[in-house]
Design an enzyme around this catalytic site. Structure first.
Site, short mmCIF file in Angstrom:
data_model
loop_
_atom_site.label_atom_id
_atom_site.label_comp_id
_atom_site.label_asym_id
_atom_site.label_seq_id
_atom_site.Cartn_x
_atom_site.Cartn_y
_atom_site.Cartn_z
N HIS A 1 0.86 -1.20 0.00
CA HIS A 1 0.00 0.00 0.00
C HIS A 1 0.89 1.24 0.00
CE1 HIS A 1 -3.88 2.09 1.39
NE2 HIS A 1 -2.98 3.05 1.18
N ARG B 1 2.21 9.69 -5.68
CA ARG B 1 1.80 10.93 -6.36
C ARG B 1 2.19 10.91 -7.83
NH1 ARG B 1 -1.32 10.94 -2.01
NH2 ARG B 1 -0.40 11.88 -0.16
N ASN C 1 -5.30 7.34 -5.95
CA ASN C 1 -6.03 8.57 -5.59
C ASN C 1 -5.30 9.84 -6.04
OD1 ASN C 1 -4.05 8.15 -3.61
ND2 ASN C 1 -5.20 9.25 -2.04
N LYS D 1 -9.37 -0.20 -5.84
CA LYS D 1 -9.40 0.47 -4.54
C LYS D 1 -10.76 1.10 -4.27
CE LYS D 1 -7.76 2.10 -0.69
NZ LYS D 1 -6.69 3.08 -0.42
N HIS E 1 -10.46 1.14 1.79
CA HIS E 1 -10.26 2.16 2.83
C HIS E 1 -11.48 2.03 3.74
CE1 HIS E 1 -8.76 6.09 4.46
NE2 HIS E 1 -9.95 5.99 5.01
N HIS F 1 -4.57 -0.51 5.91
CA HIS F 1 -4.11 0.30 7.06
C HIS F 1 -5.04 0.18 8.28
CE1 HIS F 1 -6.99 2.92 5.11
NE2 HIS F 1 -6.14 3.35 4.20
N LEU G 1 -5.07 9.21 7.92
CA LEU G 1 -6.39 8.59 8.01
C LEU G 1 -6.28 7.12 7.58
CD1 LEU G 1 -8.65 11.43 6.56
CD2 LEU G 1 -8.62 10.56 8.91
N HIS H 1 2.97 14.65 1.41
CA HIS H 1 2.35 15.93 1.06
C HIS H 1 3.43 17.00 1.23
CE1 HIS H 1 -1.93 14.72 1.02
NE2 HIS H 1 -1.60 13.87 1.97
N ALA I 1 -4.09 14.84 5.47
CA ALA I 1 -3.82 13.56 6.12
C ALA I 1 -2.75 12.82 5.33
CB ALA I 1 -5.09 12.73 6.19
O1 DOR Z 1 -3.52 9.57 5.63
C1 DOR Z 1 -3.86 9.26 4.52
N1 DOR Z 1 -3.28 9.80 3.43
N2 DOR Z 1 -4.82 8.38 4.38
C2 DOR Z 1 -5.35 8.08 3.19
O2 DOR Z 1 -6.24 7.28 3.12
C3 DOR Z 1 -4.89 8.78 1.96
C4 DOR Z 1 -3.52 9.27 2.13
C5 DOR Z 1 -3.13 10.26 1.07
O3 DOR Z 1 -3.31 9.97 -0.12
O4 DOR Z 1 -2.65 11.33 1.42
ZN ZN Z 2 -3.44 5.04 1.50
#
Ligand code: DOR
Ligand code: ZN
Length: 347
Positions: free
Chosen positions: A16, A20, A44, A102, A139, A177, A222, A254, A266
């Protein structure tokens, strides 16, 4: 018993991972490629990777971002929406390069607005996945605003996941997770076609880490960190060597500014020292002998893939982490920035 100074294990995989896209891809991928042979790449992006064609193009961009000589193999996924067609599932399987689909409940997390609004909308697609053996990666958080954030996983398991496991008796499911004792219990009691990934943060920290001396945006992910009892329940399952739990970092970089903000994103960036974080957690639990199965054997067994042929060595040596790493035009702050670990991957 003498302390172990060196640990040689089969090369691990990350089941997992977020890497990016665009100008940060080349700063994200090498961290994982250095340690892992393969990683399941989360879809995502903005916009999300909803088709096989997009997933295969994304795969090419990841391969282009690899350091010279790297054999890292990105295992691709597509993002389930209310309108993903059974035909797309057939295509995914035929491609041979897509290992899962997913499920983000709409609104659950980063870039999940295109996610599923009602799981029943996806039944024909889940049927195709069941028929063709393509796993559903989940998720697992309920999204109703009335549900307390610390209860979201448990409510999702009760209201959505347990019925889903019954409704589709052949569907392979990974609860991603996991963060709670209830998730551990769910996997223990579920049939063999149900597994779970575990991140480093959810076995190294509890929710106190969110507020240690102040607000800690780099500990926010998350599903959010939970109470110590939950951390202990997860670690116990790993320490006993349960075969259906496997490594999935959920490393989710991030830019520093997007984390250290009035509304911080998150995601915890653990990729630079992922295997070292896991080694630390397993050692704390007196279970270093179970690390290899968790990191390198259980995942391939679940996905029906071969284990890796080569090995890595971890040595008991201090590893210092920098305050930040380059991330496109910005910087990204890793888990335990400026701190130390007691194991180091020997290159
Ligand atoms: O903390 C998280 N960050 N949980 C997620 O489910 C997505 C991930 C993200 O893509 O930043
Ligand atoms: Zn994830």
């Amino acid at each position: 018993m003498a302390t172990i100074e060196e640990l040689r294990i089969r090369r691990p995989d990350d089941w997992h991972l977020h890497v990016r896209d665009g100008d940060v891809l080349g700063d994200a991928v090498p961290h994982s490629a250095r340690q892992f042979a393969r990683a399941v790449i989360m879809p995502n992006l903005k916009p999300p990777v909803v088709s096989v064609e997009q997933a295969l193009q994304y795969r090419e961009r990841i391969l282009d971002a690899l350091p010279q000589g790297s054999n890292f193999n990105p295992l691709m996924t597509i993002y389930l929406t209310d309108s993903t067609s059974p035909k797309e599932i057939r295509k995914a399987v035929d491609s041979g390069l897509i290992v899962g689909v997913k499920l983000y409940p709409a609104g659950a997390t980063t870039h999940s607005d295109a996610g599923v609004t009602d799981i029943r909308n996806t039944y024909p697609t889940l049927q195709a996945m069941q028929d063709l053996g393509l796993p559903l990666l989940v998720h697992g958080e309920a999204t109703a605003p009335s549900v307390d954030i610390f209860d979201r996983e448990q409510v999702f398991i009760d209201n959505t996941l347990i019925p889903l496991v019954e409704q589709f008796p052949g569907l392979k499911i990974v609860l991603e997770h996991i963060t709670t004792a209830q998730a551990v219990e769910f996997v223990r009691e579920a049939p063999e076609r149900v597994g779970a990934t575990v991140t480093p943060q959810h076995i190294l920290m509890n929710r106190n880490a969110l507020f240690q001396g102040g607000m800690r945006p780099h500990h926010f992910c998350l599903p959010v960190l939970k109470r110590e009892t939950h951390r202990v329940a997860i670690m116990e399952a790993l320490a006993e060597g349960h075969p259906r739990f496997f490594l999935g970092t959920d490393s989710a970089p991030h830019p520093q500014g997007a984390k250290e903000s009035a509304c911080g994103c998150a995601g915890i960036f653990s990729a630079p020292a992922a295997i070292e974080f896991y080694a630390e957690a397993f050692e704390q639990a007196g279970a270093l002998d179970k690390l290899e199965a968790f990191a390198s054997l259980n995942g391939p067994a679940f996905y029906g893939l071969p284990v890796n042929e080569d090995f890595i060595t971890l040595r008991r040596e201090p590893l210092s982490l920098p305050e930040a790493y380059p991330f496109g035009k910005e910087r990204v702050v890793p888990l335990r920035a400026g701190g130390q670990l007691s194991w180091r991957l020997v290159d």
